[in-house]
Structures are given as structure tokens and as C-alpha cells.
Enzyme design. Structure first.
Site, mmCIF file in Angstrom:
data_model
loop_
_atom_site.group_PDB
_atom_site.id
_atom_site.type_symbol
_atom_site.label_atom_id
_atom_site.label_comp_id
_atom_site.label_asym_id
_atom_site.label_seq_id
_atom_site.Cartn_x
_atom_site.Cartn_y
_atom_site.Cartn_z
ATOM 1 N N HIS A 14 0.861 -1.196 0.000
ATOM 2 C CA HIS A 14 0.000 0.000 0.000
ATOM 3 C C HIS A 14 0.889 1.235 0.000
ATOM 4 C CE1 HIS A 14 -3.752 2.166 1.867
ATOM 5 N NE2 HIS A 14 -3.060 2.964 1.076
ATOM 6 N N HIS A 194 -9.370 0.999 -1.374
ATOM 7 C CA HIS A 194 -9.353 1.666 -0.076
ATOM 8 C C HIS A 194 -10.768 1.587 0.497
ATOM 9 C CE1 HIS A 194 -5.559 3.249 -1.409
ATOM 10 N NE2 HIS A 194 -5.433 4.109 -0.399
ATOM 11 N N GLU A 197 -11.095 3.450 5.898
ATOM 12 C CA GLU A 197 -10.057 4.348 6.417
ATOM 13 C C GLU A 197 -10.812 5.427 7.208
ATOM 14 O OE1 GLU A 197 -8.065 6.638 3.361
ATOM 15 O OE2 GLU A 197 -6.419 7.251 4.693
ATOM 16 N N ASP A 275 1.790 4.089 2.812
ATOM 17 C CA ASP A 275 0.751 4.915 2.176
ATOM 18 C C ASP A 275 1.380 6.068 1.374
ATOM 19 O OD1 ASP A 275 -1.880 5.477 1.524
ATOM 20 O OD2 ASP A 275 -2.453 6.243 3.476
HETATM 21 N N1 ADE Z 1 -4.446 8.752 -2.050
HETATM 22 C C1 ADE Z 1 -3.227 8.820 -1.524
HETATM 23 N N2 ADE Z 1 -3.243 8.451 -0.238
HETATM 24 C C2 ADE Z 1 -4.515 8.120 0.062
HETATM 25 C C3 ADE Z 1 -5.181 7.654 1.228
HETATM 26 N N3 ADE Z 1 -4.552 7.444 2.376
HETATM 27 N N4 ADE Z 1 -6.505 7.450 1.159
HETATM 28 C C4 ADE Z 1 -7.164 7.665 0.021
HETATM 29 N N5 ADE Z 1 -6.595 8.096 -1.093
HETATM 30 C C5 ADE Z 1 -5.277 8.323 -1.075
HETATM 31 ZN ZN ZN Z 2 -3.638 4.815 0.447
#
Ligand code: ADE
Ligand code: ZN
Length: 315
Positions: A14, A194, A197, A275
Site C-alpha cells: 500500500h 481503499h 479508512e 501509504d
Molecule cells: N491517495 C493517496 N493516499 C490516500 C489515502 N490514504 N486514502 C485515500 N486516497 C489516497
Molecule cells: Zn492509500
């Protein structure tokens, strides 16, 4: 970082290549491409890396990506990331890139891809790092745009292992992209997304049931839904968790509150990832180190997390 942590062979599953753009390279590329920046210097830019939520980060992330124009820029970006991987014993990477961030600015898809691809090939040959590239759709844009992006990508089908879904999560549920993911899967591409989150557990259900993803990116809010937790454990669906990101974007208040080790102990196939390391304070190694420092992660737990990352590879 303790040497035993650094020495563990790991995979990173990721990582947004655009999020590995360090301020120094960002300024160098701006100069090379004659682009005026709203920040006076590297320190001023770094000082702006204080976010209350995902959207505040994304606004800066897209602004930063605007310095990327040429094939050489995308090569330099990717190569710098791979060198960080080498230094931390990351032996396999499955990075994301966001084509729409670039094609919408007039940078041809092929320019973006060629630069990234050449660096990944050199990384394999010169650094011994294997890879699988994932094309990510921006979910704040309509599904129609994602279809166009997939169409642009198809002449280069063999360059990818899969498609992903990123950008602003709340208000943009996975179900909006069911058709384009079905099309991508029909081309033999893996799906990841994703979910969970900032968004609710329902988005994780949709990613699994409608997009038929092989992994969930983040997924930390799964812990709010016991039935979902049971499914993720029973089916051993990997979660690509990004601890430092979650703190910087206020998903958890402190690292001491992060749930990754609780999930690990419950049998969830969690992995550690960075990330957007240039924006969140570190690469995979720093993420492992933060778990050791703030959550008392043991060496045995670190080994399981590293093994999970190798087991959860798609390439
Ligand atoms: N694009 C880059 N980082 C991201 C994240 N943490 N969540 C969603 N989109 C992203
Ligand atoms: Zn991400």
C-alpha cells in the site's frame, strides 16, 4: 530503527508513488520544469504537512503531484522510492499510481507509465526488488472517467497486476464503481480498494461483495462490525494497514490507540505499509518502528506482520 527490524524481509502493498514525492525532489522537479510553487522553500512546504483529515492531505498531495511532467520525472520519483525500499529490506512492492491526477493535467498516460515502468524494471535488475503495479481510480471523479482511464490503460495491459480505488472516501462508496471493476476483472486484473479508512464498515462489505477485492486498503474500521471481522478472519482477507498515515490523518488520535496489533492477535491478516511516506513521516521501516515504540510490538509480532506482507502479494 532497531537493526533486527530493518533486516526483516518485507513487502510493501500500500504505497502511492505520488505520495513518495519528498519535498526536496518536488522542488527540484519544479525548477527543472519551470513551475512556480506556492511555498518558498522545502521547510515551508514541510511545515504545511499538518492535516485534520484525509481531504486536507489530498488537497496538498494533488498540488504536489503537479510538478510531475516528463517520463524522467516519473522515473526519478519511482527510483527514489525503490532506493528507500532497498535500504529497509523491502524486497517486493505493489505500488499504486493515480493516472487521472496526471492525464487531467494534460500529461499523456503513456508518459506516466513509461517512467514508472522503467524504474520498476531497473529496481528489479539493479536492486533485486520485485514488483506488481496497480492502477488506481480516483473515486471523487465519476465512474465514466474511470472507464476512460481503463480504456487508456488497456494497450499496456501487461504493465499492471490490478486496479485500485483511492482519493476522498466519505460520500464515494465502492458501489459507485461496480461496473468498471467488473470490466477490469474481466481483463484478468486483480481488484483492491481503499475502504474503512475514514468510511464506515459498510464500504468494506461493498468492496468485498461488489468490487470483489482481494485485499482491503486500510480497513481499520472493520473492528466496528463483528460480523465483518469474522468474515475477514475466516477468509483471511489481507488488510494493508498504514499506521503513521492513520495518525497524521487523525483516524486514531495517538499511535497508542492503533488497533493493528489487536487485529493481528485476533487472526486478521494485517500488513504494515507507508501509504504516502513523504507526507506522513516515514517508509515501511519507520512504520514498524512506531509500532515497536508505541504499542510494544514484539519481535515475534513483527515477523508475523512481515510474513503476512509476503503472503498477501498478488504478483
Ligand atoms: N491517495 C493517496 N493516499 C490516500 C489515502 N490514504 N486514502 C485515500 N486516497 C489516497
Ligand atoms: Zn492509500
Amino acid at each position: 530503527m532497531p537493526e533486527w527490524l530493518n533486516a526483516l524481509p518485507k513487502a510493501e502493498l500500500h504505497l502511492h508513488l505520488e505520495g513518495s514525492l519528498e519535498p526536496e525532489l518536488l522542488f527540484a522537479l519544479a525548477e527543472r520544469n519551470q513551475i512556480a510553487l506556492p511555498w518558498s522553500d522545502v521547510e515551508t512546504l514541510r511545515a504545511a504537512y499538518a492535516f485534520n483529515n484525509l481531504q486536507e492531505f489530498l488537497d496538498l498531495y494533488y498540488a504536489g503531484a503537479s510538478v510531475l511532467h516528463t517520463e524522467q520525472d516519473f522515473y526519478d520519483l519511482t527510483w527514489a522510492y525503490l532506493q528507500r525500499c532497498k535500504a529497509q529490506n523491502v524486497i517486493h512492492v505493489e505500488p499504486f499510481f493515480d493516472p487521472q491526477t496526471h492525464t487531467d493535467r494534460g500529461v499523456p498516460f503513456e508518459v506516466v507509465l513509461r517512467g514508472i515502468q522503467q524504474a520498476l524494471r531497473d529496481g528489479e535488475q539493479q536492486l533485486g526488488i520485485s514488483h506488481g503495479l496497480i492502477l488506481s481510480f480516483l473515486r471523487h471523479l465519476p465512474e465514466e472517467e474511470a472507464f476512460k482511464t481503463l480504456e487508456q490503460a488497456m494497450p499496456f495491459r501487461d504493465a499492471f497486476i490490478g486496479v485500485g480505488l483511492d482519493s476522498s472516501e466519505k460520500g464515494f462508496p465502492p458501489r459507485l464503481f461496480e461496473r468498471v471493476f467488473a470490466k477490469a476483472r474481466s481483463e484478468g486484473l486483480h481488484a483492491v480498494a481503499h475502504a474503512g479508512e475514514e468510511g464506515p464498515p459498510e464500504y468494506i462489505w461493498e468492496a468485498l461483495d461488489l468490487l470483489k477485492v482481494k485485499r482491503i486498503d486500510h480497513g481499520v474500521r472493520a473492528i466496528e462490525d463483528e460480523r465483518l471481522m469474522q468474515r475477514i478472519i475466516d477468509e483471511q482477507i489481507p488488510l494493508t494497514v498504514c499506521p503513521l498515515s492513520n495518525i497524521k490523518l487523525c483516524v486514531f488520535e495517538h499511535m497508542g490507540q492503533h488497533n493493528i496489533l489487536d487485529m493481528l492477535e485476533r487472526g486478521v491478516k494485517v500488513t504494515v505499509n507507508s501509504d504516502d511516506p513523504a507526507y506522513f513521516g516515514g517508509y515501511v521501516g519507520e512504520n514498524f518502528a512506531a509500532l515497536h515504540e508505541h504499542l510494544g510490538m514484539t519481535e515475534a509480532q513483527a515477523r508475523r506482520l512481515a510474513q503476512n506482507s509476503l503472503d498477501a502479494r498478488l504478483a
